[in-house]
Scaffold this active site. Structure first.
Site, PDB file in Angstrom:
ATOM      1  N   THR A 126       0.853  -1.195   0.000  1.00  0.00           N
ATOM      2  CA  THR A 126       0.000   0.000   0.000  1.00  0.00           C
ATOM      3  C   THR A 126       0.883   1.237   0.000  1.00  0.00           C
ATOM      4  O   THR A 126       1.943   1.240   0.641  1.00  0.00           O
ATOM      5  CB  THR A 126      -0.939   0.046   1.233  1.00  0.00           C
ATOM      6  OG1 THR A 126      -1.434   1.391   1.381  1.00  0.00           O
ATOM      7  CG2 THR A 126      -0.262  -0.333   2.535  1.00  0.00           C
ATOM      8  N   ASP A 128       0.232   3.826   1.498  1.00  0.00           N
ATOM      9  CA  ASP A 128      -0.027   4.593   2.730  1.00  0.00           C
ATOM     10  C   ASP A 128       1.043   4.429   3.816  1.00  0.00           C
ATOM     11  O   ASP A 128       1.119   5.244   4.719  1.00  0.00           O
ATOM     12  CB  ASP A 128      -1.385   4.186   3.329  1.00  0.00           C
ATOM     13  CG  ASP A 128      -2.543   4.478   2.390  1.00  0.00           C
ATOM     14  OD1 ASP A 128      -2.379   5.352   1.516  1.00  0.00           O
ATOM     15  OD2 ASP A 128      -3.597   3.831   2.518  1.00  0.00           O
ATOM     16  N   ARG A 155       5.930  24.203  -6.448  1.00  0.00           N
ATOM     17  CA  ARG A 155       6.743  25.260  -5.836  1.00  0.00           C
ATOM     18  C   ARG A 155       7.173  26.291  -6.893  1.00  0.00           C
ATOM     19  O   ARG A 155       7.146  27.499  -6.644  1.00  0.00           O
ATOM     20  CB  ARG A 155       7.974  24.660  -5.159  1.00  0.00           C
ATOM     21  CG  ARG A 155       8.876  25.693  -4.533  1.00  0.00           C
ATOM     22  CD  ARG A 155      10.057  25.044  -3.854  1.00  0.00           C
ATOM     23  NE  ARG A 155       9.696  24.448  -2.580  1.00  0.00           N
ATOM     24  CZ  ARG A 155       9.509  25.142  -1.452  1.00  0.00           C
ATOM     25  NH1 ARG A 155       9.624  26.457  -1.463  1.00  0.00           N
ATOM     26  NH2 ARG A 155       9.205  24.534  -0.331  1.00  0.00           N
TER      27      ARG A 155
HETATM   28  O1  F6P Z   1      -5.086   2.769   0.590  1.00  0.00           O
HETATM   29  C1  F6P Z   1      -4.615   3.385  -0.551  1.00  0.00           C
HETATM   30  C2  F6P Z   1      -5.449   4.587  -0.887  1.00  0.00           C
HETATM   31  O2  F6P Z   1      -4.904   5.189  -2.055  1.00  0.00           O
HETATM   32  C3  F6P Z   1      -5.575   5.637   0.222  1.00  0.00           C
HETATM   33  O3  F6P Z   1      -4.450   6.454   0.305  1.00  0.00           O
HETATM   34  C4  F6P Z   1      -6.832   6.351  -0.200  1.00  0.00           C
HETATM   35  O4  F6P Z   1      -7.482   6.918   0.917  1.00  0.00           O
HETATM   36  C5  F6P Z   1      -7.666   5.262  -0.812  1.00  0.00           C
HETATM   37  O5  F6P Z   1      -6.777   4.214  -1.160  1.00  0.00           O
HETATM   38  C6  F6P Z   1      -8.449   5.683  -2.020  1.00  0.00           C
HETATM   39  O6  F6P Z   1      -9.237   4.626  -2.399  1.00  0.00           O
HETATM   40  P1  F6P Z   1      -9.981   4.488  -3.792  1.00  0.00           P
HETATM   41  O7  F6P Z   1      -8.970   4.045  -4.813  1.00  0.00           O
HETATM   42  O8  F6P Z   1     -11.004   3.447  -3.541  1.00  0.00           O
HETATM   43  O9  F6P Z   1     -10.534   5.840  -4.140  1.00  0.00           O
END
Ligand code: F6P
Length: 319
Positions: A126, A128, A155
């Site tokens: 992920t 994240d 920037r």
């Molecule tokens: O978990 C990965 C992620 O990109 C998060 O950072 C984000 O909140 C979410 O998935 C977005 O999900 P989706 O692709 O379902 O819009």
């Protein structure tokens, strides 16, 4: 004894997932296992979207973003009925082990399946970086570099126009992308869920920056904290600082994986096969202090989220 291993990717895709699939397949075949790919995560599993994977099925993918297996989010996988269906499908292919690459939702699915008798291994995939059982997740480094490239570009224009840019980055509820990118880009301010500031504090900070002659500013903010477009209007209105908001969005998930992510993904893929060979199950693998390791999934899911406080403080002191 495990003979057939399937792999799935689930949740948001992340650069490096393909390198990880490749490593699992190649190491698995070399260790005498038959390898299978499940398309579209847990949804594909219950729809029986399963195919054998050979050495050449994973050729030319180490450098590709996304996931060749496809991915999905399936809320109904939380129910025992759907989990039992998944076990039935796996059994019909005589698959006894499952490797899931994804985030905590993926890990919960694996934990449920292990309770129903399947050998399961989770790998952290992920952007994240919110899997505490691993210092880094597959995809984080690439996404971070994508964010940095975007912020550097913003920037240029923000300083040319003497503007403030407020930039929202992904991360779900984890501030790592914002914190690392803020530090790497010299942002004036970084806002994450564990380093909250009020809107008034931001406005006061910008007013004070203006008083010291600062003509432009970069603020990085994690998603799910506030509506950045509304906030940009408020800043412009209350401190007369022309402000633009940018939501970097899904571009953060794309692109060819960085060297770091390719190496991490490959090492974890091979390690997952080693774990299965040793009889490990219901485990999630990760890298901790540069060593590959594994935790029981249930224990791993209870670990507290790592903090961004030190990163944000460092940015603030030198930004
Ligand atoms: O978990 C990965 C992620 O990109 C998060 O950072 C984000 O909140 C979410 O998935 C977005 O999900 P989706 O692709 O379902 O819009």
């Amino acid at each position: 004894m495990v003979k057939r291993i399937a792999i799935l990717t689930s949740g948001g895709d992340a650069p490096g997932m393909n390198a990880c699939i490749r490593a699992c397949v190649r190491a698995g075949l070399k260790n005498g296992y038959e390898m299978f790919g499940i398309h579209n995560g847990y949804r594909g599993l219950i729809n029986d979207e399963i195919e054998p994977l050979g050495r050449h099925s994973v050729s030319e993918i180490i450098n590709r973003g996304g996931t060749i297996l496809g991915t999905a989010r399936l809320d109904s996988f939380k129910t025992l009925e759907v989990q039992r269906k998944a076990v039935e499908i796996l059994s019909s292919h005589r698959i006894d082990a499952l490797i899931g690459i994804g985030g905590d939702g993926t890990y919960r699915g694996l934990m449920a399946l292990s309770k129903l008798g399947i050998t399961t291994i989770g790998l952290p995939g992920t952007i994240d970086n919110d899997i505490t059982s691993s210092d880094y997740t597959i995809g984080f480094d690439t996404a971070l570099n994508t964010v940095i490239q975007c912020v550097d570009k913003l920037r240029d224009t923000s300083s040319s126009h003497q503007r403030c840019s407020i930039i929202e980055v992904m991360g779900n509820h984890c501030g790592d992308l914002a914190a690392y990118a803020g530090l790497a880009c010299g942002a004036e301010m970084v806002i994450t869920t564990d380093t909250p500031v009020t809107k008034n504090q931001v406005i006061e900070f910008l007013q004070q920056q203006r008083r010291t002659g600062k003509q432009h500013a970069i603020i990085l903010i994690s998603e799910k904290i506030t509506d950045v477009h509304e906030f940009a209007h408020e800043i412009a209105h209350k401190c007369g600082f022309e402000t633009r908001a940018e939501v970097l969005g899904h571009m953060q998930r794309g692109g060819s994986p960085s060297a770091f992510d390719r190496c991490l993904a490959s090492r974890l893929g091979v390690f997952a096969i080693d774990c299965i060979s040793k009889g490990v199950s219901s485990a999630c693998c990760g890298i901790v202090q540069n060593k590959l390791t594994y935790y029981n999934i249930e224990d791993a899911l209870k670990l507290p989220q790592s903090s961004t406080v030190e990163f944000v403080r460092t940015s603030q002191l030198i930004g």
